[in-house]
Design a protein around this motif. Structure first.
Motif, mmCIF file in Angstrom:
data_model
loop_
_atom_site.group_PDB
_atom_site.id
_atom_site.type_symbol
_atom_site.label_atom_id
_atom_site.label_comp_id
_atom_site.label_asym_id
_atom_site.label_seq_id
_atom_site.Cartn_x
_atom_site.Cartn_y
_atom_site.Cartn_z
ATOM 1 N N ASP A 22 0.730 -1.155 0.077
ATOM 2 C CA ASP A 22 0.090 0.100 0.025
ATOM 3 C C ASP A 22 0.866 1.309 -0.054
ATOM 4 O O ASP A 22 0.517 2.386 -0.571
ATOM 5 C CB ASP A 22 -0.977 0.025 1.255
ATOM 6 C CG ASP A 22 -1.789 -1.216 1.163
ATOM 7 O OD1 ASP A 22 -2.505 -1.249 0.300
ATOM 8 O OD2 ASP A 22 -1.730 -2.128 2.265
ATOM 9 N N TYR A 23 1.884 1.215 0.633
ATOM 10 C CA TYR A 23 2.961 2.323 0.358
ATOM 11 C C TYR A 23 3.457 2.586 -1.063
ATOM 12 O O TYR A 23 3.668 3.795 -1.454
ATOM 13 C CB TYR A 23 4.129 2.042 1.431
ATOM 14 C CG TYR A 23 4.311 2.444 2.867
ATOM 15 C CD1 TYR A 23 4.288 4.087 2.831
ATOM 16 C CD2 TYR A 23 4.361 1.727 3.873
ATOM 17 C CE1 TYR A 23 4.318 4.556 4.343
ATOM 18 C CE2 TYR A 23 4.280 2.332 4.999
ATOM 19 C CZ TYR A 23 4.304 3.735 5.422
ATOM 20 O OH TYR A 23 4.506 4.235 6.705
ATOM 21 N N ALA A 42 1.526 6.080 -1.841
ATOM 22 C CA ALA A 42 2.752 7.116 -2.028
ATOM 23 C C ALA A 42 3.341 7.490 -3.100
ATOM 24 O O ALA A 42 3.244 8.840 -3.469
ATOM 25 C CB ALA A 42 3.932 6.703 -0.855
ATOM 26 N N LEU A 43 3.478 6.407 -4.020
ATOM 27 C CA LEU A 43 4.036 6.858 -5.468
ATOM 28 C C LEU A 43 2.795 7.493 -6.082
ATOM 29 O O LEU A 43 3.047 8.285 -7.164
ATOM 30 C CB LEU A 43 4.461 5.795 -6.039
ATOM 31 C CG LEU A 43 5.900 5.108 -5.506
ATOM 32 C CD1 LEU A 43 6.273 3.935 -6.211
ATOM 33 C CD2 LEU A 43 6.779 6.254 -5.563
ATOM 34 N N GLY A 44 1.643 7.085 -5.913
ATOM 35 C CA GLY A 44 0.506 7.604 -6.590
ATOM 36 C C GLY A 44 0.249 9.316 -6.468
ATOM 37 O O GLY A 44 0.102 10.022 -7.278
ATOM 38 N N VAL A 45 0.768 9.664 -5.194
ATOM 39 C CA VAL A 45 0.863 11.070 -5.188
ATOM 40 C C VAL A 45 1.910 11.724 -5.943
ATOM 41 O O VAL A 45 1.461 13.015 -6.568
ATOM 42 C CB VAL A 45 1.311 11.530 -3.542
ATOM 43 C CG1 VAL A 45 1.342 13.178 -3.281
ATOM 44 C CG2 VAL A 45 0.042 10.821 -2.551
ATOM 45 N N ALA A 46 3.355 11.327 -6.010
ATOM 46 C CA ALA A 46 4.133 11.611 -6.957
ATOM 47 C C ALA A 46 3.810 11.577 -8.420
ATOM 48 O O ALA A 46 4.165 12.686 -9.285
ATOM 49 C CB ALA A 46 5.586 10.889 -7.053
ATOM 50 N N SER A 64 -3.046 1.268 -10.797
ATOM 51 C CA SER A 64 -2.776 1.415 -8.943
ATOM 52 C C SER A 64 -3.904 1.435 -8.381
ATOM 53 O O SER A 64 -4.123 0.776 -7.330
ATOM 54 C CB SER A 64 -1.527 2.416 -8.833
ATOM 55 O OG SER A 64 -0.540 2.615 -9.600
ATOM 56 N N LEU A 65 -4.950 2.141 -8.851
ATOM 57 C CA LEU A 65 -6.132 2.107 -8.042
ATOM 58 C C LEU A 65 -6.885 0.899 -8.141
ATOM 59 O O LEU A 65 -7.504 0.324 -7.073
ATOM 60 C CB LEU A 65 -7.117 3.280 -8.852
ATOM 61 C CG LEU A 65 -8.688 3.285 -8.282
ATOM 62 C CD1 LEU A 65 -8.801 3.605 -6.703
ATOM 63 C CD2 LEU A 65 -9.294 4.187 -9.115
ATOM 64 N N LEU A 66 -6.857 0.004 -9.303
ATOM 65 C CA LEU A 66 -7.700 -1.130 -9.401
ATOM 66 C C LEU A 66 -6.851 -2.178 -8.416
ATOM 67 O O LEU A 66 -7.569 -2.812 -7.879
ATOM 68 C CB LEU A 66 -7.466 -1.639 -10.887
ATOM 69 C CG LEU A 66 -8.106 -0.731 -11.955
ATOM 70 C CD1 LEU A 66 -8.252 -1.513 -13.152
ATOM 71 C CD2 LEU A 66 -9.738 -0.527 -11.311
ATOM 72 N N LEU A 67 -5.487 -2.159 -8.404
ATOM 73 C CA LEU A 67 -4.678 -3.014 -7.625
ATOM 74 C C LEU A 67 -4.944 -2.741 -5.962
ATOM 75 O O LEU A 67 -5.243 -3.669 -5.397
ATOM 76 C CB LEU A 67 -3.052 -2.993 -8.052
ATOM 77 C CG LEU A 67 -2.513 -3.853 -7.134
ATOM 78 C CD1 LEU A 67 -2.767 -5.271 -7.240
ATOM 79 C CD2 LEU A 67 -0.867 -3.543 -7.494
ATOM 80 N N ARG A 94 -7.852 -3.992 -1.192
ATOM 81 C CA ARG A 94 -8.674 -3.338 0.259
ATOM 82 C C ARG A 94 -9.978 -3.743 0.320
ATOM 83 O O ARG A 94 -10.525 -3.889 1.337
ATOM 84 C CB ARG A 94 -8.489 -1.779 0.303
ATOM 85 C CG ARG A 94 -7.215 -1.232 0.777
ATOM 86 C CD ARG A 94 -6.773 -1.655 2.060
ATOM 87 N NE ARG A 94 -5.391 -1.367 2.629
ATOM 88 C CZ ARG A 94 -5.143 -0.095 3.083
ATOM 89 N NH1 ARG A 94 -5.872 0.823 3.346
ATOM 90 N NH2 ARG A 94 -3.852 0.001 3.451
ATOM 91 N N ILE A 95 -10.892 -3.651 -0.734
ATOM 92 C CA ILE A 95 -12.279 -4.005 -0.611
ATOM 93 C C ILE A 95 -12.669 -5.188 -1.520
ATOM 94 O O ILE A 95 -13.990 -5.540 -1.786
ATOM 95 C CB ILE A 95 -13.012 -2.628 -1.368
ATOM 96 C CG1 ILE A 95 -12.709 -2.490 -2.712
ATOM 97 C CG2 ILE A 95 -12.653 -1.622 -0.517
ATOM 98 C CD1 ILE A 95 -13.622 -1.432 -3.469
#
Length: 875
Positions: free
Chosen positions: A190-191, A195-199, A252-255, A260-261
């Motif tokens: 998840d990190y 975290a890389l999603g923000v970058a 990344s969202l799909l993964l 998570r859900i």
């Protein structure tokens, strides 16, 4: 060219009442006693103090911040690599455990790919593009501030995984199912995702600003055919960022949703596919290689002519090569998947594309070689790094053509031969030009030259260390050493090659250390650079070193690709302020730019020019310092960071703060439209926009809609891929989705589009009451469609956890509901100010931009409705 060429005159126009008591920092003189230069410096200056540091948005300051942050991550990634090299220096070493090694190579690769190369290139662009293009600032300076804060904080969040004891360990590519919930439990993965999603968001934000700056903020006369090669390279890179990073964010969202859900996108047992992740990732991953290479070649194409003392050979061909490379890079992603088991015909296509991309690269290399051999080369440090680039990149390119051949790729795939290849391409092909660019442009912004002897020592240590480190890896790969192993057996005969590589890595690191020492030494003790220490040919060398806050007081006029070499007056001096005409004549553009050097002085004025011809179109006010971009960046990182630890309450709080920051960011700060503006418009026949540019607003919104369209395309790619994986659609005897409620919602959306057009048409006619009524009706229609679709999804006979079909159905539907919610929020914001009488027939950019967004959402809605609800009925 003298250093005062871009400085303003001392003529003092009348002072606006609201600024009459302002004083220049370090001066006690009142505003009306200041020279024009001092007034411009004051207007364009960042605010002082701690709070001012957070508000600062000057392009040179933000560019340096981004570059400095990227370099720190480069050092961090390099330390990770050195630790790995110590482990591999001898067989069966116990310096690192297998787990720690996996963590280090994941952090090393991710740092270099996400946190160093692309941000460094974007930092370069934000720093130097306004000067190269002959303008005063980037179009959305607040967006640059937001980009830096999200980049910095996202990177720190990523590295905080060491503190949390949850370091990602699945590689910089995070292949499913290894990265899924079954094989990577806990928060380490998840990190990596969050975290890389923000970058990645930061990279996209900077990319948007770079596109707008290059297309609409060039000096008068700088047509597309006269743009410096560097601007072309950054334009291709910025568009590629939009098309490459957006699919990665969606993937990344799909993964993360799988983790998570309980969605099933990459679960083959539920109709998903782990190969889908590889497709999505490499649709980003291979273009990302060229995202780094293309701007690097732009730097090379700037340095080579200056130090060869002649113009670049084959300018047009180099531009074509850059654009072709950008297009072809998106047709190569299967290049990384030849061993997956794909159909032979598809591998043949991608193998051919992989070989074809060597053609535009070869065109550029021959152009540089021709320029060098027909010029008079001067072997200063920037030029040495260009020579190093040519040698290393050619070697890396040759091995790239080799692995484009499918049979050869089967033999070396996942071996150290591939490690050698991509380090020659990425480290050799990117870091050498980066250092060339730093040595080349640093004197312009620091006022001091970097030490030449230390620079040459840096080059030779870096060049020798690089080749000693990475060339033996070709041999290690041929001998059978696989990638991503933390140790190897002594009898494999790999000890000597790995030891040599480790020694080379430390020599390379010593070169970096020399550069750092040179930087700090030269900042204090370096020789004064002067305004044009290299006898450069482009506009940045016409300003003082370092440049004034406003860059150019009087904007230049361009009628050559090499203005400082070729635009020479009848007296033999360089003249970048006159058009190419008979002596004694004065054109309207010349009069306009002379007037702009003395007015306006109460707001930050910049010039919009035509996208193709570079002719003046509009004068507008560039946004000023604000705390809200920093707040928005912190809030966004809070949203992503809290989700790492599943702190959903903090996520909600972060979202609320983010929304509030966006409102504060765009809160109207209207200036009165005075007689001065009207007189200026009439005299010079150009619109003056003291409250923001209609042109930049429209183009910015168009790019935002393009981004959202790319995201939708990524969702739809996933939908169709999952569809191909499942012969029965919908699978598991699920019923076809009902049509009634979605059809009603679609009808409401179409009606909202018609009312939006009616509202905008009325504001153009000055019928402000009808405009307000239209905005209110659009909100009600959109809210009705949103409510109906929420009701529809609550009635679905399946949840997102059932199978991959259910997951992608919910994902696309949720995405469309989110877009509609954003459109409603934007409409509400515009409505509030419309009912307060803020917008007029001439000043209504927010109304037009919100209308464009509504049109885009409606188009996406129709596409999604057709694919989700109608298409399954015909298959």
């Amino acid at each position: 060219m003298t250093s005062t060429a871009s400085q303003p005159t001392d003529a003092a126009p009348s002072v606006p009442e609201h600024m009459s008591n302002l004083k220049v920092r370090a001066s006690d003189r009142p505003w009306d006693q200041l020279t024009t230069a001092e007034k411009l410096e004051q207007v364009w200056a960042d605010p002082p103090g701690v709070i001012g540091w957070f508000k600062a948005l000057q392009n040179d300051r933000i560019g340096v911040r981004i570059m400095s942050t990227a370099f720190l991550f480069f050092v961090a990634g390099g330390i990770n690599a050195l630790l790995m090299r110590v482990q591999l220096a001898e067989a069966e070493s116990t310096f690192l455990t297998a787990q720690r090694y996996n963590e280090l190579f994941t952090m090393h690769g991710s740092t270099m790919m996400y946190l160093f190369a692309v941000p460094m290139m974007e930092g370069f662009a934000i720093l130097i593009l306004p000067l190269i293009l002959g303008n005063r600032e980037m179009p959305f300076p607040r967006l640059g501030v937001f980009s830096w804060f999200t980049f910095l904080l996202g990177g720190l969040l990523f590295y905080s995984s060491f503190i949390a004891g949850a370091v990602p360990d699945t590689g910089w590519f995070a292949y499913a199912p290894l990265s899924g919930p079954e094989y990577s439990p806990g928060i380490a993965m998840d990190y990596w995702l969050l975290a890389l999603g923000v970058a990645e968001v930061a990279a996209i934000a900077a990319g948007v600003e770079i596109i707008l700056a290059i297309l609409r903020m060039r000096a008068p006369g700088m047509s597309l055919s006269r743009m410096p090669i560097y601007a072309w390279a950054m334009l291709v890179m910025a568009f590629s960022i939009l098309f490459a990073f957006t699919p990665l964010i969606v993937g990344s969202l799909l993964l993360e949703l799988d983790r998570r859900i309980g969605t099933q996108f990459f679960n083959p047992q539920a109709g998903g596919s782990p190969v889908l992740w590889q497709h999505i990732f490499w649709i980003f991953g291979h273009p990302e290689v060229y995202l780094q290479f293309i701007p690097a070649t732009g730097i090379v194409s700037m340095v080579v002519p200056i130090f060869s003392r002649r113009s670049l050979a084959g300018y047009t061909w180099v531009v074509i090569a850059l654009v072709a490379t950008g297009f072809l890079s998106f047709g190569l992603w299967v290049h990384h998947m030849f061993t997956v088991g794909l159909p032979q015909i598809s591998m043949t296509f991608f193998a051919a594309a992989g070989m074809m991309i060597g053609i535009p690269a070869g065109i550029q290399i021959f152009a540089w070689i021709t320029t060098i051999f027909t010029g008079r080369p001067v072997f200063k440090v920037p030029f040495l790094f260009v020579i190093g680039f040519l040698i290393t990149f050619v070697l890396g390119g040759i091995t790239g053509i080799m692995v484009s051949a499918v049979p050869f790729d089967w033999q070396v795939h996942d071996s150290y031969f591939v490690v050698a290849h991509f380090h020659y391409v990425l480290i050799g092909g990117v870091t050498f030009p980066i250092f060339a660019g730093i040595y080349h442009w640093a004197p312009k912004f620091t006022g001091r030259l970097l030490d030449e002897r230390l620079g040459k020592l840096h080059f030779w240590l870096y060049f020798i260390g690089f080749n000693v480190a990475f060339f033996p890896m070709h041999i290690s790969g041929f001998l059978g050493m696989p990638r991503r192993v933390y140790t190897y057996q002594e009898e494999m005969g790999l000890d000597i090659y790995n030891l040599i590589s480790t020694i080379g890595a430390f020599v390379l690191a010593l070169g970096v250390a020399v550069f750092i020492s040179n930087w700090f030494y030269s900042r204090r003790n370096g020789r004064p650079a002067g305004d044009n220490p290299w006898n450069g040919d482009t506009l940045e060398w016409a300003t003082t070193s370092p440049p004034a806050n406003y860059g150019f007081a009087r904007l230049p006029i361009v009628h050559s690709r090499y203005p400082l070499w070729e635009q020479v007056s009848s007296s033999g001096e360089v003249d970048i302020f006159e058009e190419d005409h008979e002596p004694g004549d004065t054109t309207n553009t010349e009069r306009l730019l002379q007037a702009m050097s003395e007015w306006p002085l109460r707001w930050r004025a910049a010039l919009i020019t035509g996208a193709v011809d570079g002719e003046p179109v509009e004068i507008f006010r560039v946004s000023g310092p604000s705390i809200w971009p920093a707040v928005a960046g912190v809030a966004l990182v809070t949203v992503f960071g809290s989700e790492v630890f599943a702190l959903h309450w903090l996520t909600i709080l972060g979202l609320l703060v983010f929304a509030a920051a966006l409102v504060g960011w765009h809160w109207p700060n209207q200036l009165p439209y005075t007689d001065e503006e009207r007189e200026f418009e009439e005299k010079y026949n150009i619109p003056v926009r003291p409250n923001g540019s209609l042109t930049i607003g429209r183009w910015g919104m168009a790019l935002a809609i393009l981004l959202l369209g790319i995201a939708l395309s990524s969702f739809l790619f996933s939908y169709f891929y999952i569809r191909l994986e499942n012969p029965i659609w919908p699978p598991e005897n699920l019923p076809l989705p009902e049509l009634v409620r979605p059809a009603i919602a679609t009808a409401l959306m179409l009606l909202a589009g018609a009312v939006t057009w009616w509202s905008v048409n009325n504001v153009h006619k000055g019928n402000l009451g009808r405009m307000r009524l239209g905005l209110m009706l659009v909100f009600l229609l959109g809210a009705g469609a949103l409510g109906i679709m929420i009701w529809e999804y609550l009635q679905l006979p399946f949840t997102w956890q059932l199978n991959a079909y259910a997951s992608i159905f919910w994902a696309i539907g949720g995405y469309m509901l989110l877009l509609l919610l954003v459109a409603l929020g934007m409409n509400l914001f515009v409505q509030v100010w419309a009912w307060q009488g803020l917008y007029t027939e001439l000043d209504n950019a927010a109304v037009q931009n919100s209308a464009l967004f509504v049109y885009g959402v409606i188009a996406f809605w129709i596409i999604s409705f057709g694919i989700l609800y109608l298409a399954p009925r015909f298959t």
